[in-house]
Design a protein around this motif. Structure first.
Motif, PDB file in Angstrom:
ATOM      1  N   VAL A  19      29.802  41.450  43.564  1.00  0.00           N
ATOM      2  CA  VAL A  19      31.051  41.806  44.246  1.00  0.00           C
ATOM      3  C   VAL A  19      31.733  42.908  43.443  1.00  0.00           C
ATOM      4  CG1 VAL A  19      33.265  40.973  45.122  1.00  0.00           C
ATOM      5  CG2 VAL A  19      31.284  39.427  45.064  1.00  0.00           C
ATOM      6  N   PHE A  20      32.043  44.019  44.121  1.00  0.00           N
ATOM      7  CA  PHE A  20      32.778  45.113  43.506  1.00  0.00           C
ATOM      8  C   PHE A  20      34.227  45.042  43.968  1.00  0.00           C
ATOM      9  CE2 PHE A  20      29.067  48.412  43.238  1.00  0.00           C
ATOM     10  CZ  PHE A  20      28.474  47.665  42.241  1.00  0.00           C
ATOM     11  N   THR A  21      35.138  45.123  43.022  1.00  0.00           N
ATOM     12  CA  THR A  21      36.562  45.191  43.348  1.00  0.00           C
ATOM     13  C   THR A  21      37.227  46.274  42.510  1.00  0.00           C
ATOM     14  OG1 THR A  21      37.128  43.492  41.717  1.00  0.00           O
ATOM     15  CG2 THR A  21      36.743  42.746  43.977  1.00  0.00           C
ATOM     16  N   MET A  22      38.399  46.691  42.944  1.00  0.00           N
ATOM     17  CA  MET A  22      39.219  47.616  42.163  1.00  0.00           C
ATOM     18  C   MET A  22      40.387  46.812  41.613  1.00  0.00           C
ATOM     19  SD  MET A  22      39.077  51.144  44.317  1.00  0.00           S
ATOM     20  CE  MET A  22      39.634  52.090  42.921  1.00  0.00           C
ATOM     21  N   PRO A  23      40.429  46.638  40.289  1.00  0.00           N
ATOM     22  CA  PRO A  23      41.491  45.836  39.686  1.00  0.00           C
ATOM     23  C   PRO A  23      42.868  46.448  39.907  1.00  0.00           C
ATOM     24  CG  PRO A  23      39.794  46.406  38.074  1.00  0.00           C
ATOM     25  CD  PRO A  23      39.514  47.185  39.302  1.00  0.00           C
ATOM     26  N   LYS A  24      43.826  45.579  40.147  1.00  0.00           N
ATOM     27  CA  LYS A  24      45.220  45.990  40.321  1.00  0.00           C
ATOM     28  C   LYS A  24      46.068  45.243  39.302  1.00  0.00           C
ATOM     29  CE  LYS A  24      44.313  48.210  44.182  1.00  0.00           C
ATOM     30  NZ  LYS A  24      44.150  49.614  44.192  1.00  0.00           N
ATOM     31  N   PRO A  25      47.203  45.832  38.908  1.00  0.00           N
ATOM     32  CA  PRO A  25      48.096  45.117  37.987  1.00  0.00           C
ATOM     33  C   PRO A  25      48.602  43.829  38.636  1.00  0.00           C
ATOM     34  CG  PRO A  25      48.748  47.425  38.221  1.00  0.00           C
ATOM     35  CD  PRO A  25      47.691  47.160  39.246  1.00  0.00           C
ATOM     36  N   GLU A  26      48.774  42.802  37.834  1.00  0.00           N
ATOM     37  CA  GLU A  26      49.298  41.532  38.334  1.00  0.00           C
ATOM     38  C   GLU A  26      50.715  41.754  38.849  1.00  0.00           C
ATOM     39  OE1 GLU A  26      48.063  38.057  37.277  1.00  0.00           O
ATOM     40  OE2 GLU A  26      46.122  38.808  36.724  1.00  0.00           O
ATOM     41  N   PRO A  27      51.170  41.148  39.867  1.00  0.00           N
ATOM     42  CA  PRO A  27      50.592  40.046  40.624  1.00  0.00           C
ATOM     43  C   PRO A  27      49.804  40.495  41.855  1.00  0.00           C
ATOM     44  CG  PRO A  27      52.863  40.306  41.280  1.00  0.00           C
ATOM     45  CD  PRO A  27      52.569  41.379  40.251  1.00  0.00           C
ATOM     46  N   GLN A  28      49.490  41.796  41.954  1.00  0.00           N
ATOM     47  CA  GLN A  28      48.738  42.282  43.103  1.00  0.00           C
ATOM     48  C   GLN A  28      47.315  41.718  43.112  1.00  0.00           C
ATOM     49  OE1 GLN A  28      48.961  46.590  43.749  1.00  0.00           O
ATOM     50  NE2 GLN A  28      50.502  46.646  42.134  1.00  0.00           N
ATOM     51  N   LEU A  29      46.756  41.606  44.305  1.00  0.00           N
ATOM     52  CA  LEU A  29      45.365  41.187  44.434  1.00  0.00           C
ATOM     53  C   LEU A  29      44.448  42.392  44.256  1.00  0.00           C
ATOM     54  CD1 LEU A  29      45.680  38.852  47.551  1.00  0.00           C
ATOM     55  CD2 LEU A  29      45.515  38.177  45.149  1.00  0.00           C
ATOM     56  N   ASP A  30      43.270  42.156  43.693  1.00  0.00           N
ATOM     57  CA  ASP A  30      42.296  43.226  43.535  1.00  0.00           C
ATOM     58  C   ASP A  30      41.874  43.744  44.906  1.00  0.00           C
ATOM     59  OD1 ASP A  30      42.463  42.698  40.866  1.00  0.00           O
ATOM     60  OD2 ASP A  30      40.445  41.908  40.648  1.00  0.00           O
ATOM     61  N   GLY A  31      41.516  45.012  44.954  1.00  0.00           N
ATOM     62  CA  GLY A  31      41.042  45.607  46.195  1.00  0.00           C
ATOM     63  C   GLY A  31      39.548  45.385  46.356  1.00  0.00           C
ATOM     64  N   PHE A  32      39.143  44.799  47.473  1.00  0.00           N
ATOM     65  CA  PHE A  32      37.726  44.552  47.749  1.00  0.00           C
ATOM     66  C   PHE A  32      37.045  45.870  48.086  1.00  0.00           C
ATOM     67  CE2 PHE A  32      34.340  43.832  50.856  1.00  0.00           C
ATOM     68  CZ  PHE A  32      33.509  42.997  50.140  1.00  0.00           C
ATOM     69  N   VAL A  33      35.841  46.088  47.519  1.00  0.00           N
ATOM     70  CA  VAL A  33      35.072  47.296  47.802  1.00  0.00           C
ATOM     71  C   VAL A  33      33.813  46.952  48.589  1.00  0.00           C
ATOM     72  CG1 VAL A  33      33.867  49.282  46.808  1.00  0.00           C
ATOM     73  CG2 VAL A  33      35.979  48.436  45.749  1.00  0.00           C
ATOM     74  N   THR A  34      32.957  46.110  48.020  1.00  0.00           N
ATOM     75  CA  THR A  34      31.726  45.719  48.703  1.00  0.00           C
ATOM     76  C   THR A  34      31.132  44.488  48.024  1.00  0.00           C
ATOM     77  OG1 THR A  34      29.632  46.533  49.619  1.00  0.00           O
ATOM     78  CG2 THR A  34      30.104  47.139  47.347  1.00  0.00           C
ATOM     79  N   ALA A  35      30.165  43.872  48.702  1.00  0.00           N
ATOM     80  CA  ALA A  35      29.482  42.702  48.135  1.00  0.00           C
ATOM     81  C   ALA A  35      28.105  42.589  48.774  1.00  0.00           C
ATOM     82  CB  ALA A  35      30.286  41.430  48.392  1.00  0.00           C
ATOM     83  N   TRP A  36      27.179  41.989  48.040  1.00  0.00           N
ATOM     84  CA  TRP A  36      25.860  41.689  48.584  1.00  0.00           C
ATOM     85  C   TRP A  36      25.240  40.550  47.799  1.00  0.00           C
ATOM     86  CZ3 TRP A  36      26.690  45.929  45.477  1.00  0.00           C
ATOM     87  CH2 TRP A  36      25.869  46.085  44.355  1.00  0.00           C
ATOM     88  N   VAL A  37      24.213  39.953  48.380  1.00  0.00           N
ATOM     89  CA  VAL A  37      23.477  38.860  47.740  1.00  0.00           C
ATOM     90  C   VAL A  37      22.000  39.216  47.755  1.00  0.00           C
ATOM     91  CG1 VAL A  37      22.864  36.410  47.867  1.00  0.00           C
ATOM     92  CG2 VAL A  37      25.174  37.148  48.477  1.00  0.00           C
ATOM     93  N   VAL A  38      21.330  38.924  46.654  1.00  0.00           N
ATOM     94  CA  VAL A  38      19.909  39.214  46.538  1.00  0.00           C
ATOM     95  C   VAL A  38      19.249  38.108  45.736  1.00  0.00           C
ATOM     96  CG1 VAL A  38      20.190  40.617  44.451  1.00  0.00           C
ATOM     97  CG2 VAL A  38      18.238  41.028  45.941  1.00  0.00           C
TER      98      VAL A  38
END
Length: 144
Positions: free
Chosen positions: A98-117
């Motif tokens: 799972v890739f996210t873009m971290p944000k300063p607290e208390p914001q939620l991280d921004g979702f970028v993409t995800a995969w399973v292998v």
């Protein structure tokens, strides 16, 4: 006379190289936090390989989660792994990335993409290289 011409040629080539380096600009380093969870051998080895690849990279810097949250030029890679073969728990694992873009607290991280292998123990470095390639693609806007 020939020595002077050779020296002049070498200096000209060096000057062109130096100006080309300046024209390319400096590398904008992206800070990357990597979090890994799971107690399977394959997932642990992929995590270690990925961290080593990030450390060896000129475009990425491996940082902790707190430091990543403080930077606008950062990314977070989350690896969650679980073995999938009860008879051979150290040979195959399911890996969620799972890739996210971290944000300063208390914001939620921004979702970028995800995969399973599902990865076998013979594809550790190959899978880490795949994650690095996706990391490079996912951070392209941060590298400019």
């Amino acid at each position: 006379m020939l020595r002077i011409q050779k020296a002049a040629l070498v200096l000209a080539v060096l000057a062109l190289f130096a100006s080309g380096t300046r024209a390319a600009g400096s590398i904008k380093v992206v800070k990357v936090a990597v979090s890994c969870s799971g107690d399977d051998a394959v997932g642990s080895r992929i995590c270690a390989s990925l961290r080593e690849k990030i450390r060896a990279s000129k475009g990425f810097k491996l940082v902790g989660e707190e430091e990543a949250r403080k930077s606008s030029r950062s990314f977070h890679v989350n690896l969650i792994s679980e073995f999938v073969d009860d008879e051979h728990p150290n040979y195959h694992s399911a890996i969620a990335v799972v890739f996210t873009m971290p944000k300063p607290e208390p914001q939620l991280d921004g979702f970028v993409t995800a995969w399973v292998v599902v990865v076998g123990d013979h594809k550790i470095d190959e899978e880490a290289a795949t994650i690095m390639a996706e990391l490079d693609n996912g951070t392209e806007s941060l590298q400019r």
